[in-house]
Design an enzyme around this catalytic site. Structure first.
Site: not given
Length: 337
Positions: A76-78, A80
């Site tokens: 859930q990377s912001n 990327t």
């Protein structure tokens, strides 16, 4: 401090500063809380702090002749998500490595929120089972090599854009922007509260506010749960960035103020107190924070106010870095609000 660096505009302009009057009153009214809304900084895929960093990285990517941005983060990377958005905006391909940084088992965790948005924007998303680490990752290096082997021209952007040579510049600009807004407001903030994980947001602020002697008024709230590594990385990035912008003074380990009390139980997993801070902020101010980063820094700021860390009359600026799309991956945790 940044005049000589090329910047590719990805944001709307200066982000607004909002007074959190109801939250301030709820906490006793002795400390004035404000938020700088980095979460509202762009029309690119819900925006967020990474765009400030990427504005100084994109010119280098274009100049390199690259055709593919390659980056890495958790599921859930912001970050990327923002790299995928930037790649779409500038007409490049995007390869993303999404590692299993969070031991979280929501049924739809890898199909909603940030990772869904990255897929919608056309990124080549690869899930990898490796765990959390803010350093350079072999899975990312392998992805870069695979793009090359397929005939592509990769441009490497590390996690959070943090250890990139220009990763700290955007948040030097944040400090300069705050100073200009302070002149309009008629006062200066006594403290700046920011979530700290991969380090370049905090490091850039530290350098930017060092110009007027406020480097130790930047209060980092650790959300990594690996504070020794995070502290060292913030200092390394800050020193490199200070050299780039000719700060003219040496930064020391004591300049990195990092509160370690709110990252529990582990990176990416919200505590009951984090979830309560998210609810309190939402119900008093209509301001949405996330379970991974901003919820923990909000929890930290609220608790520090309650404990009397900030003196009466202090004006505190909360840097809202974004991240709300990740809430979709935590639907069960908030099933009752």
């Amino acid at each position: 401090m940044l005049a000589r660096f090329e910047r590719y505009p990805l944001t709307f302009g200066p982000t607004p500063i909002e007074r959190l009057s109801r939250l301030s009153a709820h906490l006793g009214g002795k400390v004035d809380l404000y938020a700088k809304r980095e979460d509202c900084n762009s029309g690119l895929a819900f925006g967020g702090n990474k765009l400030r960093k990427l504005e100084y990285i994109v010119p280098d990517a274009i100049a390199s002749g690259a055709d593919t941005l390659v980056s890495i983060g958790g599921v859930q990377s912001n970050h990327t998500r923002m790299v995928a958005a930037v790649a779409a905006k500038i007409g490049m391909k995007c390869r993303l490595v999404q590692e299993a940084w969070v031991p979280h088992e929501d049924a739809v965790y890898d199909r909603v929120g940030n990772i869904m948005l990255s897929r919608i924007m056309g990124a080549d998303v690869r899930l990898v089972e490796d765990g959390f680490d803010i350093g350079i990752r072999s899975s990312w290096e392998q992805a870069i090599a695979e793009v090359k082997a397929a005939g592509g021209k990769p441009y490497a952007i590390p996690a959070g854009a943090s250890v990139h040579k220009y990763g700290g510049l955007g948040y030097v600009g944040f400090a300069e922007e705050v100073r200009a807004q302070e002149r309009e407001l008629g006062f200066a903030f006594d403290y700046i509260v920011v979530c700290t994980v991969t380090g370049s947001t905090h490091a850039g602020m530290l350098v930017g506010f060092a110009k007027d002697g406020r480097e130790r008024r930047v209060i980092g709230i650790d959300a990594s749960a690996t504070p020794a590594q995070t502290r060292a990385q913030v200092l390394e990035i800050a020193r490199r960035t200070a050299d780039l912008v000719d700060l003219g003074r040496e930064l020391s380990a004591d300049d990195v103020v990092l509160n370690e009390d709110y990252a529990y139980p582990i990176y990416g997993v919200p505590s009951a107190e984090t979830k309560e801070a998210i609810r309190l902020c939402g119900r008093l101010e209509g301001m949405i924070t996330d379970p991974v980063y901003e919820g923990k820094s909000m929890q930290g700021m609220i608790d520090l106010v309650r404990k009397g860390f900030f003196p009466a009359g202090a004006k505190v600026l909360y840097a809202h870095l974004g991240g709300a799309p990740a809430l979709n991956g935590y639907a069960y945790a908030f099933r009752n609000g």
